[in-house]
Scaffold this motif. Structure first.
Motif, short mmCIF file in Angstrom:
data_model
loop_
_atom_site.label_atom_id
_atom_site.label_comp_id
_atom_site.label_asym_id
_atom_site.label_seq_id
_atom_site.Cartn_x
_atom_site.Cartn_y
_atom_site.Cartn_z
N GLN A 24 3.46 -91.10 12.48
CA GLN A 24 2.32 -90.99 13.61
C GLN A 24 1.78 -89.33 13.46
OE1 GLN A 24 1.66 -93.38 15.47
NE2 GLN A 24 0.07 -91.90 16.10
N SER A 25 2.72 -88.33 13.36
CA SER A 25 2.17 -87.11 13.27
C SER A 25 1.12 -87.14 12.00
CB SER A 25 3.41 -86.27 12.86
OG SER A 25 2.96 -84.76 12.70
N LEU A 26 1.45 -87.47 10.99
CA LEU A 26 0.54 -87.55 9.67
C LEU A 26 -0.71 -88.24 10.06
CD1 LEU A 26 2.84 -88.22 6.73
CD2 LEU A 26 1.60 -86.25 7.05
N MET A 27 -0.68 -89.29 10.85
CA MET A 27 -1.86 -90.36 11.17
C MET A 27 -2.68 -89.31 11.99
SD MET A 27 -0.29 -94.08 11.56
CE MET A 27 -1.84 -94.56 12.30
N LEU A 74 -5.23 -92.85 5.60
CA LEU A 74 -4.75 -93.20 6.88
C LEU A 74 -4.68 -94.96 6.98
CD1 LEU A 74 -4.77 -92.53 9.64
CD2 LEU A 74 -7.17 -92.84 10.05
N GLU A 75 -5.19 -95.69 6.12
CA GLU A 75 -4.87 -97.09 6.08
C GLU A 75 -3.45 -97.25 5.34
OE1 GLU A 75 -6.46 -99.60 7.26
OE2 GLU A 75 -7.97 -98.06 8.17
N ARG A 76 -3.08 -96.59 4.31
CA ARG A 76 -1.69 -96.59 3.74
C ARG A 76 -0.70 -96.24 4.98
NH1 ARG A 76 -4.43 -94.59 -0.73
NH2 ARG A 76 -3.49 -92.30 -0.26
N LEU A 77 -1.06 -95.18 5.69
CA LEU A 77 0.06 -94.59 6.70
C LEU A 77 0.14 -95.68 7.83
CD1 LEU A 77 -1.12 -90.84 6.92
CD2 LEU A 77 1.11 -91.79 5.93
N LYS A 78 -1.00 -96.39 8.07
CA LYS A 78 -0.97 -97.33 8.98
C LYS A 78 -0.31 -98.62 8.67
CE LYS A 78 -5.27 -96.55 11.56
NZ LYS A 78 -6.74 -96.90 11.78
#
Length: 113
Positions: A24-27, A74-78
């Protein structure tokens, strides 16, 4: 034996929760960078000594490439966040199930005595 399983489940649950918070922090950081305007990005880059010898067109091209890369990240993180949420839910269900089994075993043990 089951108590150890519950402790293991709880430890894994805490680890997954920490991972979820990190994701969540990275996003949040990536989303903030995506909201940054070209002018703000040029100012930030030149403040660190980067992009000083680049034309405005070159800066704009790099900025666009960065945004494409940030969107992909962001897509990968999601996707990873969604997998983490699923794993956390499964761990919580496993913990509840283990606690129920443990309680049932304790109750049946008391009845035998």
């Amino acid at each position: 034996m089951l108590g150890t399983d519950i402790r293991g489940i709880m430890a894994e649950e805490e680890e997954v929760q920490r991972r979820q918070e990190a994701l969540q922090s990275l996003m949040s950081m990536r989303e903030k960078l995506l909201r940054e305007s070209l002018e703000a990005r040029i100012k930030r880059a030149r403040g660190t000594g980067d992009w000083t010898n680049l034309s405005p067109a070159e800066c704009a091209n790099i900025y666009k490439e960065e945004r494409v890369h940030l969107r992909a990240q962001l897509e990968r993180l999601k996707a990873e966040r969604d997998r983490t949420r699923g794993k956390l839910s499964a761990l919580k269900r496993a913990k509840v199930r283990a606690q129920r089994i443990r309680a049932a075993e304790a109750a049946s043990g008391k009845k035998r005595k």
